[in-house]
Motif scaffolding. Structure first.
Motif, PDB file in Angstrom:
ATOM      1  N   GLY A 177       0.801  -1.224   0.000  1.00 37.13           N
ATOM      2  CA  GLY A 177       0.000   0.000   0.000  1.00 37.13           C
ATOM      3  C   GLY A 177       0.826   1.262   0.000  1.00 37.13           C
ATOM      4  O   GLY A 177       0.299   2.356   0.150  1.00 37.13           O
ATOM      5  N   GLY A 178       2.140   1.146  -0.160  1.00 39.05           N
ATOM      6  CA  GLY A 178       3.014   2.313  -0.161  1.00 39.05           C
ATOM      7  C   GLY A 178       3.976   2.284   1.011  1.00 39.05           C
ATOM      8  O   GLY A 178       3.669   1.721   2.064  1.00 39.05           O
ATOM      9  N   LYS A 179       5.147   2.880   0.802  1.00 41.99           N
ATOM     10  CA  LYS A 179       6.214   2.895   1.808  1.00 41.99           C
ATOM     11  C   LYS A 179       6.420   1.494   2.374  1.00 41.99           C
ATOM     12  O   LYS A 179       6.635   0.557   1.635  1.00 41.99           O
ATOM     13  CB  LYS A 179       5.937   3.941   2.870  1.00 41.99           C
ATOM     14  CG  LYS A 179       5.893   5.353   2.301  1.00 41.99           C
ATOM     15  CD  LYS A 179       5.792   6.386   3.370  1.00 41.99           C
ATOM     16  CE  LYS A 179       5.699   7.753   2.695  1.00 41.99           C
ATOM     17  NZ  LYS A 179       5.623   8.834   3.626  1.00 41.99           N
ATOM     18  N   ASP A 180       6.344   1.347   3.700  1.00 37.88           N
ATOM     19  CA  ASP A 180       6.552   0.036   4.334  1.00 37.88           C
ATOM     20  C   ASP A 180       5.239  -0.591   4.787  1.00 37.88           C
ATOM     21  O   ASP A 180       5.230  -1.455   5.654  1.00 37.88           O
ATOM     22  CB  ASP A 180       7.483   0.179   5.538  1.00 37.88           C
ATOM     23  CG  ASP A 180       8.901   0.554   5.131  1.00 37.88           C
ATOM     24  OD1 ASP A 180       9.303   0.166   4.015  1.00 37.88           O
ATOM     25  OD2 ASP A 180       9.589   1.231   5.912  1.00 37.88           O
ATOM     26  N   GLU A 181       4.121  -0.158   4.209  1.00 39.94           N
ATOM     27  CA  GLU A 181       2.820  -0.654   4.665  1.00 39.94           C
ATOM     28  C   GLU A 181       2.217  -1.663   3.693  1.00 39.94           C
ATOM     29  O   GLU A 181       2.273  -1.499   2.481  1.00 39.94           O
ATOM     30  CB  GLU A 181       1.828   0.495   4.829  1.00 39.94           C
ATOM     31  CG  GLU A 181       0.508   0.018   5.378  1.00 39.94           C
ATOM     32  CD  GLU A 181      -0.451   1.136   5.681  1.00 39.94           C
ATOM     33  OE1 GLU A 181      -1.304   0.913   6.541  1.00 39.94           O
ATOM     34  OE2 GLU A 181      -0.355   2.203   5.070  1.00 39.94           O
ATOM     35  N   TYR A 182       1.622  -2.691   4.282  1.00 42.80           N
ATOM     36  CA  TYR A 182       0.968  -3.736   3.511  1.00 42.80           C
ATOM     37  C   TYR A 182      -0.450  -3.930   4.027  1.00 42.80           C
ATOM     38  O   TYR A 182      -0.724  -3.735   5.217  1.00 42.80           O
ATOM     39  CB  TYR A 182       1.763  -5.046   3.594  1.00 42.80           C
ATOM     40  CG  TYR A 182       3.074  -4.913   2.862  1.00 42.80           C
ATOM     41  CD1 TYR A 182       3.193  -5.319   1.541  1.00 42.80           C
ATOM     42  CD2 TYR A 182       4.167  -4.297   3.470  1.00 42.80           C
ATOM     43  CE1 TYR A 182       4.382  -5.147   0.847  1.00 42.80           C
ATOM     44  CE2 TYR A 182       5.356  -4.118   2.777  1.00 42.80           C
ATOM     45  CZ  TYR A 182       5.451  -4.547   1.468  1.00 42.80           C
ATOM     46  OH  TYR A 182       6.624  -4.362   0.778  1.00 42.80           O
ATOM     47  N   LEU A 183      -1.331  -4.289   3.125  1.00 43.95           N
ATOM     48  CA  LEU A 183      -2.731  -4.537   3.449  1.00 43.95           C
ATOM     49  C   LEU A 183      -3.007  -6.029   3.330  1.00 43.95           C
ATOM     50  O   LEU A 183      -2.381  -6.712   2.516  1.00 43.95           O
ATOM     51  CB  LEU A 183      -3.648  -3.810   2.452  1.00 43.95           C
ATOM     52  CG  LEU A 183      -3.311  -2.386   2.086  1.00 43.95           C
ATOM     53  CD1 LEU A 183      -4.186  -1.909   0.944  1.00 43.95           C
ATOM     54  CD2 LEU A 183      -3.456  -1.495   3.289  1.00 43.95           C
ATOM     55  N   HIS A 235      -0.010  -3.577   8.139  1.00 42.67           N
ATOM     56  CA  HIS A 235       0.794  -4.800   8.178  1.00 42.67           C
ATOM     57  C   HIS A 235       2.177  -4.555   7.575  1.00 42.67           C
ATOM     58  O   HIS A 235       2.382  -3.599   6.841  1.00 42.67           O
ATOM     59  CB  HIS A 235       0.101  -5.923   7.404  1.00 42.67           C
ATOM     60  CG  HIS A 235      -1.209  -6.313   8.005  1.00 42.67           C
ATOM     61  ND1 HIS A 235      -1.299  -7.125   9.114  1.00 42.67           N
ATOM     62  CD2 HIS A 235      -2.475  -5.995   7.662  1.00 42.67           C
ATOM     63  CE1 HIS A 235      -2.575  -7.291   9.419  1.00 42.67           C
ATOM     64  NE2 HIS A 235      -3.307  -6.617   8.547  1.00 42.67           N
ATOM     65  N   SER A 236       3.100  -5.482   7.857  1.00 37.88           N
ATOM     66  CA  SER A 236       4.429  -5.432   7.256  1.00 37.88           C
ATOM     67  C   SER A 236       4.542  -6.539   6.233  1.00 37.88           C
ATOM     68  O   SER A 236       3.697  -7.448   6.183  1.00 37.88           O
ATOM     69  CB  SER A 236       5.521  -5.599   8.328  1.00 37.88           C
ATOM     70  OG  SER A 236       5.556  -6.937   8.775  1.00 37.88           O
ATOM     71  N   LEU A 237       5.589  -6.490   5.438  1.00 37.76           N
ATOM     72  CA  LEU A 237       5.820  -7.519   4.425  1.00 37.76           C
ATOM     73  C   LEU A 237       5.920  -8.903   5.050  1.00 37.76           C
ATOM     74  O   LEU A 237       5.471  -9.890   4.490  1.00 37.76           O
ATOM     75  CB  LEU A 237       7.086  -7.206   3.612  1.00 37.76           C
ATOM     76  CG  LEU A 237       7.472  -8.206   2.532  1.00 37.76           C
ATOM     77  CD1 LEU A 237       6.358  -8.344   1.490  1.00 37.76           C
ATOM     78  CD2 LEU A 237       8.768  -7.802   1.868  1.00 37.76           C
ATOM     79  N   ASP A 238       6.489  -8.974   6.254  1.00 40.28           N
ATOM     80  CA  ASP A 238       6.729 -10.266   6.894  1.00 40.28           C
ATOM     81  C   ASP A 238       5.513 -10.828   7.637  1.00 40.28           C
ATOM     82  O   ASP A 238       5.538 -11.978   8.070  1.00 40.28           O
ATOM     83  CB  ASP A 238       7.892 -10.155   7.873  1.00 40.28           C
ATOM     84  CG  ASP A 238       9.202  -9.852   7.143  1.00 40.28           C
ATOM     85  OD1 ASP A 238       9.355 -10.289   5.995  1.00 40.28           O
ATOM     86  OD2 ASP A 238      10.049  -9.165   7.728  1.00 40.28           O
ATOM     87  N   ASP A 239       4.458 -10.035   7.804  1.00 42.82           N
ATOM     88  CA  ASP A 239       3.274 -10.527   8.508  1.00 42.82           C
ATOM     89  C   ASP A 239       2.613 -11.658   7.736  1.00 42.82           C
ATOM     90  O   ASP A 239       2.459 -11.579   6.518  1.00 42.82           O
ATOM     91  CB  ASP A 239       2.237  -9.411   8.695  1.00 42.82           C
ATOM     92  CG  ASP A 239       2.650  -8.395   9.742  1.00 42.82           C
ATOM     93  OD1 ASP A 239       3.618  -8.628  10.478  1.00 42.82           O
ATOM     94  OD2 ASP A 239       1.988  -7.329   9.798  1.00 42.82           O
TER      95      ASP A 239
END
Length: 126
Positions: A90-96, A120-124
């Motif tokens: 979703g941009g920068k270091d954020e994940y949905l 969320h983060s990439l590793d979640d």
């Protein structure tokens, strides 16, 4: 993977054949098992287009907009239709984490967002 593994999908039983082995449904990918959640799959242009089609609904649900909306991983679950579980950058270091249900083709293949969470983060796990 067991009883859902935190993917947001709920199911009570696995479809089984006569000898207890999982059976695939007609038209499903070889790795898809009715009510079973697939392993993570490589993202294709078709998968990105599904996410793009529900982006406005995700933004409404989360009450914000996203300049970046790129699927980085997904899983499926074959039911009376298909559940898609997406991890979206979703941009920068954020994940949905976004779950979408798609009805069967004879029902119009209508898609709806069943859940969407941000932060969320990439590793979640998703």
């Amino acid at each position: 993977m067991g009883g859902g593994g935190g993917s947001g999908f709920r199911f009570s039983s696995r479809a089984t054949g006569r000898h207890g082995s999982a059976t695939a449904t007609e038209g499903a990918e070889a790795t898809d098992v009715p009510r079973g959640i697939s392993e993570q799959k490589p993202v294709t242009p078709e998968i990105q287009s599904i996410a793009n089609a529900v982006k406005i609904d995700v933004e409404k649900q989360l009450k914000r907009t996203f300049d970046v909306f790129v699927v980085v991983a997904y899983r499926t679950q074959v039911v009376a239709g298909t559940n898609y579980s997406f991890k979206i950058h979703g941009g920068k270091d954020e994940y949905l984490h976004v779950n979408v249900y798609e009805k069967l083709p004879h029902e119009g293949s209508v898609r709806s967002v069943t859940s969407a969470t941000d932060g969320h983060s990439l590793d979640d796990a998703f």
